[in-house]
Design an enzyme around this catalytic site. Sequence first.
Site, short mmCIF file in Angstrom:
data_model
loop_
_atom_site.label_atom_id
_atom_site.label_comp_id
_atom_site.label_asym_id
_atom_site.label_seq_id
_atom_site.Cartn_x
_atom_site.Cartn_y
_atom_site.Cartn_z
CE LYS A 1 -1.71 1.44 4.06
NZ LYS A 1 -1.37 2.84 4.42
CG ASN A 2 2.30 2.57 3.50
OD1 ASN A 2 1.13 2.86 3.21
ND2 ASN A 2 2.68 2.31 4.74
NE ARG B 1 -1.38 11.61 8.00
CZ ARG B 1 -0.90 12.85 7.89
NH1 ARG B 1 -1.70 13.85 8.14
NH2 ARG B 1 0.33 13.06 7.53
CB CYS C 1 -5.22 10.02 11.89
SG CYS C 1 -3.57 9.37 12.14
NE ARG D 1 0.54 10.26 10.31
CZ ARG D 1 -0.05 9.27 9.63
NH1 ARG D 1 -1.16 8.74 10.11
NH2 ARG D 1 0.44 8.86 8.49
CG ASP E 1 3.30 1.36 9.48
OD1 ASP E 1 3.50 1.60 8.27
OD2 ASP E 1 3.02 2.24 10.30
CB VAL F 1 7.71 6.47 14.51
CG1 VAL F 1 7.30 7.17 13.22
CG2 VAL F 1 9.03 5.72 14.32
NE ARG G 1 -7.25 4.40 5.68
CZ ARG G 1 -6.99 5.65 6.06
NH1 ARG G 1 -7.56 6.15 7.15
NH2 ARG G 1 -6.17 6.40 5.38
C1 EPZ Z 1 4.14 6.85 6.26
O1 EPZ Z 1 3.36 7.87 6.86
C2 EPZ Z 1 3.23 5.63 6.16
N1 EPZ Z 1 2.08 5.95 5.31
C3 EPZ Z 1 2.74 5.24 7.56
O2 EPZ Z 1 1.98 4.04 7.41
C4 EPZ Z 1 3.97 4.94 8.43
O3 EPZ Z 1 3.53 4.66 9.75
C5 EPZ Z 1 4.90 6.15 8.44
O4 EPZ Z 1 5.26 6.51 7.09
C6 EPZ Z 1 6.19 5.87 9.21
O5 EPZ Z 1 6.84 4.77 8.65
C7 EPZ Z 1 2.25 5.91 3.97
O6 EPZ Z 1 3.34 5.66 3.47
C8 EPZ Z 1 1.04 6.20 3.14
P1 EPZ Z 1 6.22 10.17 8.44
P2 EPZ Z 1 3.95 9.39 6.91
O7 EPZ Z 1 6.13 11.44 7.68
O8 EPZ Z 1 4.70 9.68 5.68
C9 EPZ Z 1 6.36 13.34 11.94
C10 EPZ Z 1 0.19 2.59 7.76
O9 EPZ Z 1 -0.22 2.03 8.80
N2 EPZ Z 1 6.34 14.35 10.86
O10 EPZ Z 1 7.44 9.31 8.29
O11 EPZ Z 1 2.82 10.29 7.29
C11 EPZ Z 1 5.03 12.62 12.06
O12 EPZ Z 1 4.13 13.38 12.86
C12 EPZ Z 1 0.59 4.04 7.81
O13 EPZ Z 1 0.33 2.02 6.64
C13 EPZ Z 1 6.45 15.69 11.20
O14 EPZ Z 1 6.57 16.05 12.37
O15 EPZ Z 1 4.96 9.27 8.15
C14 EPZ Z 1 5.41 11.32 12.69
O16 EPZ Z 1 5.50 11.50 14.09
C15 EPZ Z 1 0.35 4.68 9.18
N3 EPZ Z 1 6.40 16.62 10.21
C16 EPZ Z 1 6.80 11.04 12.10
O17 EPZ Z 1 7.28 12.29 11.60
C17 EPZ Z 1 6.26 16.27 8.89
O18 EPZ Z 1 6.24 17.18 8.03
C18 EPZ Z 1 6.80 10.03 10.99
O19 EPZ Z 1 5.97 10.52 9.98
C19 EPZ Z 1 6.14 14.91 8.57
C20 EPZ Z 1 6.19 13.96 9.57
#
Ligand code: EPZ
Length: 435
Positions: A23-24, A94, A118, A123, A306, A328, A398
Amino acid sequence: MDYKLRIEGGTKLKGKIVAQGAKNAALPIMAASLLLKGQKLSLERVPYLKDVNTMIDLLRKLGVQIDFKDHHIALDVPEELCWETPANLVRKMRASSLVLGPLIARCGRAILPLPGGCSIGSRPIDLHLKGLARMGATIELVHGAVHAHANGLRGCRIYLDFPSVGATENLLMAAVFAQGETVIENAAREPEIGNLIQTLISMGARIEERSTGEILVEGVDELQGCQSEIIPDRIEASTYLLAGVITRGEVTVDEINTGHVDALLAKLEESGVPLTIEKNSVTVHPVRELKAVSLKTMPFPGFPTDLQPQIMSTLALANGTSIIQESVFESRFRHISELNKMGASIEVQGHTAIVKGVRELIGADVQATDLRAGASLILAGLAAFDETNIFNLGHVWRGYEDLHIKLTKLGGRVEILPVEEIESKVNGINMKGVH
Ligand code: EPZ
């Protein structure tokens, strides 16, 4: 209408399933199609998931013609695109924010309602916006939406305060047409990003991944359509392996990239689970006594966040006390109260969960608060005695294709049932999902 999954637990799962496409990886790669102009992107092994359908709806709204059958997607991108994303779709998923970089790169404009938080955290997308601004985009917040525009982006050095997956993907895609070279430092290194990079290179982008965690992008004038394949879903695959472990059964997951599940395999070996690891498949064998292990979730190649809810369910039945730290996301522990309703003994101290192993779990009515929390409750229900009903099943759909078919194939006694409004009230279940 929502649905629940009813599970008659206590059966040892046995058999083999094939991993779905990731998915990701599918979501960012579909968004990357927006970089094309009058060209086609063809993708194989795209999973049938709610989130993929949401991305299809969003791209169609922006003008892309899409055909999706037999796990194959053809994305036909017109010369002209719309660059305003509909709020209802962005709020639904998102990952819609992944169209931001491609739209600014391709159209010089984008309007994206802020996706909002969420159940696992706030996020924010501040790292995405900071990077785009450094590349020369003008970013304004108007009525809770990002209004971005740029007369061409310029390559530059961008340091990510956190190796954010989404920020890395958005900035990578924004950089493909930028003037000169862009260097993304402290970039995320999840395998799904490698799949996106390979697809962009097949489209004619000039990208180099450095072992130091830097990604270099040399801007080009345009991209061509291509064929690409989505990599196996390492999180879905790992979830089924853990279903085998928690039920003390024997489960093989085929057509996976075992290099993408190293962190889980290391933890399973540490906890005494016998494994057979082949080139593209992993088998977990029945474990007599699961040893407690401790872990901390980290960006790849660390233990994936995840998978934290799912391994927590598994360790709820281990011998001893496990310590699980979630580093994370700030609130990815909402499955714990539901697991404790099933007889688990898990205590939360800030971002750390103390999981005291118990001898057995008891079936209960529980609710999924997000995708992976739902998966963790399914694992617990498979191992618990008696019946478990997991409400808000839409969260799980999802990310898990053919969930009940795969569980049934492995011998799980599961049934999907519509949930009457009255039943949800009686069970105090919040039918509107949890946000
Ligand atoms: C991706 O989300 C995945 N989703 C998530 O999978 C996964 O948990 C996550 O990466 C971490 O591996 C998809 O790929 C569609 P991040 P993403 O930006 O990109 C903070 C699932 O279950 N952050 O790496 O949103 C954020 O708040 C989903 O399949 C900021 O602070 O994750 C979080 O604490 C859930 N500012 C951390 O970084 C930003 O601008 C990681 O977020 C961006 C992120």
